[in-house]
Design a protein around this motif. Sequence first.
Motif, PDB file in Angstrom:
ATOM      1  N   GLN A 264      -5.154  11.321   3.674  1.00 17.89           N
ATOM      2  CA  GLN A 264      -5.158  12.483   4.556  1.00 17.89           C
ATOM      3  C   GLN A 264      -3.952  13.394   4.328  1.00 17.89           C
ATOM      4  N   GLY A 265      -3.098  13.020   3.385  1.00 16.72           N
ATOM      5  CA  GLY A 265      -1.927  13.835   3.086  1.00 16.72           C
ATOM      6  C   GLY A 265      -0.748  13.558   4.002  1.00 16.72           C
ATOM      7  N   LEU A 266      -0.812  12.479   4.773  1.00 18.51           N
ATOM      8  CA  LEU A 266       0.266  12.117   5.684  1.00 18.51           C
ATOM      9  C   LEU A 266       1.129  11.044   5.043  1.00 18.51           C
ATOM     10  N   SER A 267       2.289  10.797   5.637  1.00 21.25           N
ATOM     11  CA  SER A 267       3.119   9.719   5.115  1.00 21.25           C
ATOM     12  C   SER A 267       2.523   8.382   5.538  1.00 21.25           C
ATOM     13  N   PRO A 268       2.713   7.345   4.724  1.00 20.78           N
ATOM     14  CA  PRO A 268       2.175   6.026   5.087  1.00 20.78           C
ATOM     15  C   PRO A 268       2.881   5.457   6.311  1.00 20.78           C
ATOM     16  N   ASN A 269       2.375   4.343   6.792  1.00 21.50           N
ATOM     17  CA  ASN A 269       2.939   3.693   7.972  1.00 21.50           C
ATOM     18  C   ASN A 269       4.438   3.506   7.829  1.00 21.50           C
ATOM     19  N   LYS A 270       5.149   3.738   8.923  1.00 21.60           N
ATOM     20  CA  LYS A 270       6.564   3.414   8.939  1.00 21.60           C
ATOM     21  C   LYS A 270       6.699   1.956   9.335  1.00 21.60           C
ATOM     22  N   SER A 271       7.676   1.295   8.782  1.00 18.70           N
ATOM     23  CA  SER A 271       7.905  -0.094   9.173  1.00 18.70           C
ATOM     24  C   SER A 271       8.451  -0.125  10.587  1.00 18.70           C
ATOM     25  N   SER A 272       8.311  -1.260  11.251  1.00 14.61           N
ATOM     26  CA  SER A 272       8.857  -1.375  12.606  1.00 14.61           C
ATOM     27  C   SER A 272      10.362  -1.208  12.578  1.00 14.61           C
ATOM     28  N   ALA A 273      11.013  -1.630  11.513  1.00 13.59           N
ATOM     29  CA  ALA A 273      12.457  -1.477  11.409  1.00 13.59           C
ATOM     30  C   ALA A 273      12.856  -0.011  11.349  1.00 13.59           C
TER      31      ALA A 273
ATOM     32  N   THR B  19      -5.330   5.200   4.238  1.00 17.85           N
ATOM     33  CA  THR B  19      -6.024   6.300   4.907  1.00 17.85           C
ATOM     34  C   THR B  19      -5.065   7.454   5.177  1.00 17.85           C
ATOM     35  N   ARG B  20      -3.849   7.134   5.647  1.00 20.55           N
ATOM     36  CA  ARG B  20      -2.865   8.185   5.925  1.00 20.55           C
ATOM     37  C   ARG B  20      -2.495   8.942   4.644  1.00 20.55           C
ATOM     38  N   VAL B  21      -2.340   8.231   3.550  1.00 18.42           N
ATOM     39  CA  VAL B  21      -2.013   8.886   2.283  1.00 18.42           C
ATOM     40  C   VAL B  21      -3.174   9.771   1.842  1.00 18.42           C
TER      41      VAL B  21
ATOM     42  N   ALA C 277       0.847  -1.189   0.000  1.00 15.94           N
ATOM     43  CA  ALA C 277       0.000   0.000   0.000  1.00 15.94           C
ATOM     44  C   ALA C 277       0.879   1.234   0.000  1.00 15.94           C
ATOM     45  N   ALA C 278       0.499   2.196  -0.766  1.00 14.39           N
ATOM     46  CA  ALA C 278       1.148   3.502  -0.774  1.00 14.39           C
ATOM     47  C   ALA C 278       2.659   3.401  -0.953  1.00 14.39           C
ATOM     48  N   GLY C 279       3.082   2.494  -1.832  1.00 14.16           N
ATOM     49  CA  GLY C 279       4.506   2.370  -2.104  1.00 14.16           C
ATOM     50  C   GLY C 279       5.290   1.628  -1.037  1.00 14.16           C
ATOM     51  N   ARG C 280       4.629   1.039  -0.083  1.00 12.55           N
ATOM     52  CA  ARG C 280       5.289   0.282   0.985  1.00 12.55           C
ATOM     53  C   ARG C 280       4.843  -1.170   0.900  1.00 12.55           C
ATOM     54  N   ALA C 281       5.654  -2.042   1.464  1.00 11.70           N
ATOM     55  CA  ALA C 281       5.292  -3.458   1.506  1.00 11.70           C
ATOM     56  C   ALA C 281       5.643  -4.012   2.881  1.00 11.70           C
ATOM     57  N   ALA C 282       4.893  -5.004   3.319  1.00 14.99           N
ATOM     58  CA  ALA C 282       5.151  -5.638   4.612  1.00 14.99           C
ATOM     59  C   ALA C 282       4.623  -7.064   4.578  1.00 14.99           C
ATOM     60  N   THR C 283       5.133  -7.877   5.471  1.00 17.60           N
ATOM     61  CA  THR C 283       4.693  -9.260   5.588  1.00 17.60           C
ATOM     62  C   THR C 283       4.134  -9.477   6.983  1.00 17.60           C
ATOM     63  N   PHE C 284       3.015 -10.161   7.056  1.00 15.95           N
ATOM     64  CA  PHE C 284       2.335 -10.394   8.327  1.00 15.95           C
ATOM     65  C   PHE C 284       2.036 -11.877   8.484  1.00 15.95           C
ATOM     66  N   HIS C 285       1.862 -12.299   9.714  1.00 20.75           N
ATOM     67  CA  HIS C 285       1.542 -13.688   9.996  1.00 20.75           C
ATOM     68  C   HIS C 285       0.054 -13.965   9.817  1.00 20.75           C
ATOM     69  N   ARG C 286      -0.748 -12.927   9.931  1.00 18.25           N
ATOM     70  CA  ARG C 286      -2.195 -13.108   9.756  1.00 18.25           C
ATOM     71  C   ARG C 286      -2.694 -12.208   8.634  1.00 18.25           C
ATOM     72  N   ARG C 287      -3.581 -12.745   7.816  1.00 13.92           N
ATOM     73  CA  ARG C 287      -4.126 -11.981   6.699  1.00 13.92           C
ATOM     74  C   ARG C 287      -4.878 -10.740   7.185  1.00 13.92           C
ATOM     75  N   ASP C 288      -5.605 -10.861   8.293  1.00 17.37           N
ATOM     76  CA  ASP C 288      -6.346  -9.717   8.825  1.00 17.37           C
ATOM     77  C   ASP C 288      -5.405  -8.574   9.201  1.00 17.37           C
ATOM     78  N   ASP C 289      -4.240  -8.911   9.760  1.00 21.64           N
ATOM     79  CA  ASP C 289      -3.264  -7.874  10.104  1.00 21.64           C
ATOM     80  C   ASP C 289      -2.745  -7.172   8.854  1.00 21.64           C
ATOM     81  N   ALA C 290      -2.540  -7.931   7.780  1.00 17.97           N
ATOM     82  CA  ALA C 290      -2.076  -7.347   6.521  1.00 17.97           C
ATOM     83  C   ALA C 290      -3.115  -6.375   5.966  1.00 17.97           C
ATOM     84  N   HIS C 291      -4.372  -6.772   5.986  1.00 11.70           N
ATOM     85  CA  HIS C 291      -5.441  -5.894   5.487  1.00 11.70           C
ATOM     86  C   HIS C 291      -5.553  -4.634   6.343  1.00 11.70           C
ATOM     87  N   LYS C 292      -5.451  -4.773   7.647  1.00 10.31           N
ATOM     88  CA  LYS C 292      -5.545  -3.625   8.553  1.00 10.31           C
ATOM     89  C   LYS C 292      -4.407  -2.643   8.269  1.00 10.31           C
ATOM     90  N   TRP C 293      -3.189  -3.162   8.113  1.00 12.28           N
ATOM     91  CA  TRP C 293      -2.034  -2.312   7.851  1.00 12.28           C
ATOM     92  C   TRP C 293      -2.217  -1.562   6.529  1.00 12.28           C
TER      93      TRP C 293
END
Length: 100
Positions: free
Chosen positions: A37-46, A33-35, A11-27
């Motif tokens: 709203q004009g904000l930067s997308p989620n930052k990775s935990s790293a 939504t952040r994009v 999403a929004a030029g970012r990629a991530a891997t999750f153990h649960r499909r629901d977590d992936a959809h939520k992320w």
Amino acid sequence: MDTGSRSDARAAGRAATFHRRDDAHKWARQAETRVDQGLSPNKSSAARLATFGDRIDLHIHDMCAVGKPPLRSKAATLATLKNDLGNERIGHIDRAMLIE
């Protein structure tokens, strides 16, 4: 039912891997939504980690989460790296420091 498989999200030029499909959809929804709203997308935990030791801890946590904790040799190597370089800021570590 969660089978323990991994799910990828993009999403929004970012990629991530999750153990649960629901977590992936939520992320992905949060990033979009952040994009919108004009904000930067989620930052990775790293990206939120400050030191090399933090990255090592995250790596060990991720390995354990998928049921493959580091075995003796890798655990010893990670412990040595964390002991020697764990307090270094990630941007300050270079090839020469790893070789020493």
